[in-house]
Design a protein around this motif. Structure first.
Motif, PDB file in Angstrom:
ATOM      1  N   LEU A 279     -16.948  80.794 -33.837  1.00  0.00           N
ATOM      2  CA  LEU A 279     -16.546  80.740 -32.421  1.00  0.00           C
ATOM      3  C   LEU A 279     -15.035  80.735 -32.286  1.00  0.00           C
ATOM      4  N   LYS A 280     -14.552  81.505 -31.315  1.00  0.00           N
ATOM      5  CA  LYS A 280     -13.145  81.407 -30.930  1.00  0.00           C
ATOM      6  C   LYS A 280     -13.095  80.510 -29.699  1.00  0.00           C
ATOM      7  N   ILE A 281     -12.423  79.367 -29.850  1.00  0.00           N
ATOM      8  CA  ILE A 281     -12.450  78.350 -28.792  1.00  0.00           C
ATOM      9  C   ILE A 281     -11.085  78.261 -28.102  1.00  0.00           C
ATOM     10  N   GLY A 282     -11.083  78.372 -26.770  1.00  0.00           N
ATOM     11  CA  GLY A 282      -9.835  78.291 -26.003  1.00  0.00           C
ATOM     12  C   GLY A 282      -9.744  76.987 -25.224  1.00  0.00           C
ATOM     13  N   ILE A 283      -8.506  76.532 -25.020  1.00  0.00           N
ATOM     14  CA  ILE A 283      -8.268  75.319 -24.216  1.00  0.00           C
ATOM     15  C   ILE A 283      -7.070  75.599 -23.309  1.00  0.00           C
ATOM     16  N   VAL A 284      -7.222  75.324 -22.017  1.00  0.00           N
ATOM     17  CA  VAL A 284      -6.095  75.457 -21.072  1.00  0.00           C
ATOM     18  C   VAL A 284      -5.724  74.071 -20.574  1.00  0.00           C
ATOM     19  N   GLY A 285      -4.448  73.689 -20.718  1.00  0.00           N
ATOM     20  CA  GLY A 285      -3.994  72.380 -20.241  1.00  0.00           C
ATOM     21  C   GLY A 285      -4.064  71.354 -21.347  1.00  0.00           C
ATOM     22  N   LEU A 286      -2.977  71.271 -22.138  1.00  0.00           N
ATOM     23  CA  LEU A 286      -2.990  70.376 -23.308  1.00  0.00           C
ATOM     24  C   LEU A 286      -2.457  68.993 -22.934  1.00  0.00           C
ATOM     25  N   GLY A 287      -3.174  68.299 -22.045  1.00  0.00           N
ATOM     26  CA  GLY A 287      -2.812  66.933 -21.687  1.00  0.00           C
ATOM     27  C   GLY A 287      -3.687  65.958 -22.442  1.00  0.00           C
ATOM     28  N   LEU A 288      -4.008  64.828 -21.811  1.00  0.00           N
ATOM     29  CA  LEU A 288      -4.820  63.818 -22.500  1.00  0.00           C
ATOM     30  C   LEU A 288      -6.158  64.408 -22.949  1.00  0.00           C
ATOM     31  N   ILE A 289      -6.872  65.069 -22.027  1.00  0.00           N
ATOM     32  CA  ILE A 289      -8.216  65.565 -22.358  1.00  0.00           C
ATOM     33  C   ILE A 289      -8.133  66.851 -23.195  1.00  0.00           C
TER      34      ILE A 289
ATOM     35  N   HIS B 106     -10.737  72.553 -38.421  1.00  0.00           N
ATOM     36  CA  HIS B 106     -10.357  73.934 -38.767  1.00  0.00           C
ATOM     37  C   HIS B 106     -11.081  74.969 -37.913  1.00  0.00           C
ATOM     38  N   CYS B 107     -11.279  74.673 -36.629  1.00  0.00           N
ATOM     39  CA  CYS B 107     -11.886  75.663 -35.724  1.00  0.00           C
ATOM     40  C   CYS B 107     -10.842  76.730 -35.383  1.00  0.00           C
ATOM     41  N   ASP B 108     -11.338  77.897 -34.929  1.00  0.00           N
ATOM     42  CA  ASP B 108     -10.459  79.002 -34.551  1.00  0.00           C
ATOM     43  C   ASP B 108      -9.991  78.742 -33.112  1.00  0.00           C
ATOM     44  N   LEU B 109      -8.774  78.203 -32.954  1.00  0.00           N
ATOM     45  CA  LEU B 109      -8.333  77.683 -31.652  1.00  0.00           C
ATOM     46  C   LEU B 109      -7.267  78.556 -30.989  1.00  0.00           C
ATOM     47  N   PHE B 110      -7.372  78.643 -29.656  1.00  0.00           N
ATOM     48  CA  PHE B 110      -6.399  79.364 -28.835  1.00  0.00           C
ATOM     49  C   PHE B 110      -6.081  78.451 -27.651  1.00  0.00           C
ATOM     50  N   ALA B 111      -4.804  78.130 -27.442  1.00  0.00           N
ATOM     51  CA  ALA B 111      -4.512  77.158 -26.384  1.00  0.00           C
ATOM     52  C   ALA B 111      -3.376  77.613 -25.483  1.00  0.00           C
ATOM     53  N   VAL B 112      -3.456  77.170 -24.231  1.00  0.00           N
ATOM     54  CA  VAL B 112      -2.439  77.497 -23.228  1.00  0.00           C
ATOM     55  C   VAL B 112      -1.993  76.209 -22.563  1.00  0.00           C
ATOM     56  N   SER B 113      -0.676  76.021 -22.431  1.00  0.00           N
ATOM     57  CA  SER B 113      -0.205  74.904 -21.623  1.00  0.00           C
ATOM     58  C   SER B 113       1.002  75.362 -20.818  1.00  0.00           C
ATOM     59  N   LYS B 114       1.466  74.485 -19.921  1.00  0.00           N
ATOM     60  CA  LYS B 114       2.472  74.911 -18.946  1.00  0.00           C
ATOM     61  C   LYS B 114       3.901  74.759 -19.460  1.00  0.00           C
ATOM     62  N   SER B 115       4.170  73.654 -20.168  1.00  0.00           N
ATOM     63  CA  SER B 115       5.564  73.387 -20.544  1.00  0.00           C
ATOM     64  C   SER B 115       5.894  73.910 -21.943  1.00  0.00           C
TER      65      SER B 115
ATOM     66  N   PRO C  51      -1.373  78.162 -34.696  1.00  0.00           N
ATOM     67  CA  PRO C  51      -0.341  79.139 -34.323  1.00  0.00           C
ATOM     68  C   PRO C  51      -0.594  79.783 -32.958  1.00  0.00           C
ATOM     69  N   ASN C  52      -1.874  79.779 -32.519  1.00  0.00           N
ATOM     70  CA  ASN C  52      -2.227  80.529 -31.311  1.00  0.00           C
ATOM     71  C   ASN C  52      -2.080  79.690 -30.043  1.00  0.00           C
ATOM     72  N   VAL C  53      -0.845  79.302 -29.742  1.00  0.00           N
ATOM     73  CA  VAL C  53      -0.584  78.523 -28.524  1.00  0.00           C
ATOM     74  C   VAL C  53       0.459  79.268 -27.709  1.00  0.00           C
ATOM     75  N   SER C  54       0.231  79.355 -26.402  1.00  0.00           N
ATOM     76  CA  SER C  54       1.099  80.186 -25.573  1.00  0.00           C
ATOM     77  C   SER C  54       1.176  79.617 -24.160  1.00  0.00           C
ATOM     78  N   LYS C  55       2.113  80.158 -23.358  1.00  0.00           N
ATOM     79  CA  LYS C  55       2.134  79.812 -21.935  1.00  0.00           C
ATOM     80  C   LYS C  55       1.324  80.830 -21.140  1.00  0.00           C
ATOM     81  N   SER C  56       0.893  81.918 -21.823  1.00  0.00           N
ATOM     82  CA  SER C  56       0.169  82.985 -21.126  1.00  0.00           C
ATOM     83  C   SER C  56      -1.345  82.893 -21.344  1.00  0.00           C
ATOM     84  N   LEU C  57      -2.077  83.040 -20.261  1.00  0.00           N
ATOM     85  CA  LEU C  57      -3.551  82.977 -20.340  1.00  0.00           C
ATOM     86  C   LEU C  57      -4.125  84.154 -21.133  1.00  0.00           C
TER      87      LEU C  57
END
Ligand code: NAP
Length: 272
Positions: free
Chosen positions: A5-15, A27-36, A48-54
Motif C-alpha cells: 500500500l502507498k499511504i498518504g497523510i495530509v496535515g502533520l500535526g498531533l494526529i 517501514h510503510c510506503d509513506l507520502f505526506a503533505v503539510s503546510k509549513s 523522503p516523500n514529504v511535500s507542501k504540494s498535494l
C-alpha cells in the motif's frame, strides 16, 4: 496489512504526525503533505516523500486527511481534483456529520481516532498515540467491505480498535464525553480564576479537572461551532444528572458511580 500500500497523510500535526511516525517505524510506503516549511523539513527525517504540494499523493491507495476541522472540507474538494476514483480517503475529524454531507469521486470513509493530548503540532506527535485507543468509523451504505478492511488493517497496526456507528450517534456521544467536559474544564477554571486564594492553594484535583482547559484552541473553537446543538443537549443531561445525584440517595448513587468508574479504565485505558 497489505505491505504494498502507498499511504498518504495530509496535515502533520498531533494526529497526522502520530500516524506518520507510527507507520514510518513499520517501514510503510509513506507520502505526506503539510503546510509549513519547518514541518515538511522535520518530516523528511522519517520519509523522503514529504511535500507542501498535494500532487505527491496522486499514486496513493489510501490518504488520511488530518488537517484542522475548519480546513477539512476545502482539503477534500482539492483532493477530489487530484486523486483517482480508486483512492480511499479517510478523514480524522472530531465530528462526523459535517464531513458526510457531500459526495466525492474518491472512496471516502469518515473516521475519528479517540486518542489525543492537549498539545498540537508535529513536535508533539508520537508513534504510540493510538495504542489501546478506539477508532470510530462511520462508513456510507455503499462503502465496500474490502475498502473498510484496508482501513481497519491500518487501524489495527496502529494499535487501535475500530468501532462502527453513524455520524449522528457519534456527534451526540462525543458531545457528552469530549466537548462538554472541555467546556466544563474551561468554565471551572474561569470561575476559580476570580478567587486568588483558590488558585494559589489548588492542587492535583483541580489540575486533573482542568486539564482539558488547555486544549488546542483552534480545535476547541471548531468543536463548539460545529456541534453546538449536541453540546447544549449534553449540558441539559448534566444538569438533570446533578439534580438526580444531589436530590436523593446521594451516598448509594455515588457508591455505584465509584464502582463503575473504577472498572472502566485499566492502566489509563478504557477497557469497555
Ligand atoms: P494539529 O496538531 O493542529 O495539526 C494540524 C496540522 O495540519 C497542523 O500542524 C498543520 O501543519 C497542518 N495543516 C493545516 N492546514 C493545512 C493545509 N491546508 N494543508 C496541509 N496541512 C495543513 O491538530 P490535530 O490535533 O492533529 O487535529 C487534526 C484533526 O484531527 C482535526 O480534524 C481534529 O478534529 C482531529 N482530532 C484531533 C484530536 C486531538 O485530540 N487533538 C483527536 C482526534 C481527532 P504545519 O505544521 O505544516 O502547519
Amino acid at each position: 496489512m497489505d505491505r504494498n500500500l502507498k499511504i498518504g497523510i495530509v496535515g502533520l500535526g498531533l494526529i497526522g504526525g502520530s500516524i506518520f511516525k507510527a507507520l514510518s517505524v513499520l517501514h510503510c510506503d509513506l507520502f505526506a503533505v503539510s503546510k509549513s516549511n519547518q514541518t515538511v523539513k522535520k518530516a523528511k527525517n522519517y520519509s523522503p516523500n514529504v511535500s507542501k504540494s498535494l500532487n505527491i499523493l496522486k499514486a496513493c491507495n489510501i490518504v488520511f486527511v488530518c488537517t484542522p476541522m475548519n480546513k477539512t472540507l476545502n482539503l477534500l474538494d482539492k483532493l477530489d481534483n487530484i486523486l483517482s476514483p480508486e483512492t480511499i480517503v479517510v478523514d480524522v475529524c472530531s465530528l462526523k456529520d459535517f464531513v458526510c454531507k457531500k459526495k466525492y469521486s474518491f472512496k471516502f470513509i469518515p473516521s475519528h481516532p479517540m486518542a489525543g493530548t492537549e498539545f498540537s503540532g508535529f513536535d508533539n506527535s508520537f508513534e504510540t498515540l493510538f495504542l489501546g485507543a478506539k477508532w470510530v468509523i462511520t462508513p456510507f451504505k455503499n462503502t465496500s467491505q474490502k475498502d473498510i478492511k484496508v482501513l481497519t488493517d491500518i487501524i489495527h497496526v496502529l494499535g487501535a480498535k475500530p468501532i462502527f456507528t453513524t455520524p449522528k450517534q457519534h456527534d451526540e456521544s462525543v458531545a457528552l464525553i469530549s466537548h462538554m467536559p472541555m467546556i466544563i474544564a474551561q468554565a471551572l477554571f474561569a470561575a476559580a480564576q476570580k478567587d486568588k486564594l483558590a488558585l494559589t492553594i489548588a492542587s492535583s484535583g483541580f489540575r486533573d479537572m482542568t486539564r482539558l482547559a488547555t486544549s488546542n484552541i483552534e480545535m476547541a473553537d471548531d468543536m463548539v461551532k460545529f456541534n453546538s446543538d449536541n453540546i447544549q443537549n449534553a449540558l441539559l443531561k448534566l444538569y438533570s444528572s446533578v439534580g438526580d445525584i444531589l436530590g436523593n440517595n446521594y451516598k448509594p448513587q455515588i457508591k455505584n458511580i465509584v464502582k463503575q468508574r473504577q472498572v472502566m479504565y485499566v492502566d489509563g485505558k478504557n477497557i469497555l
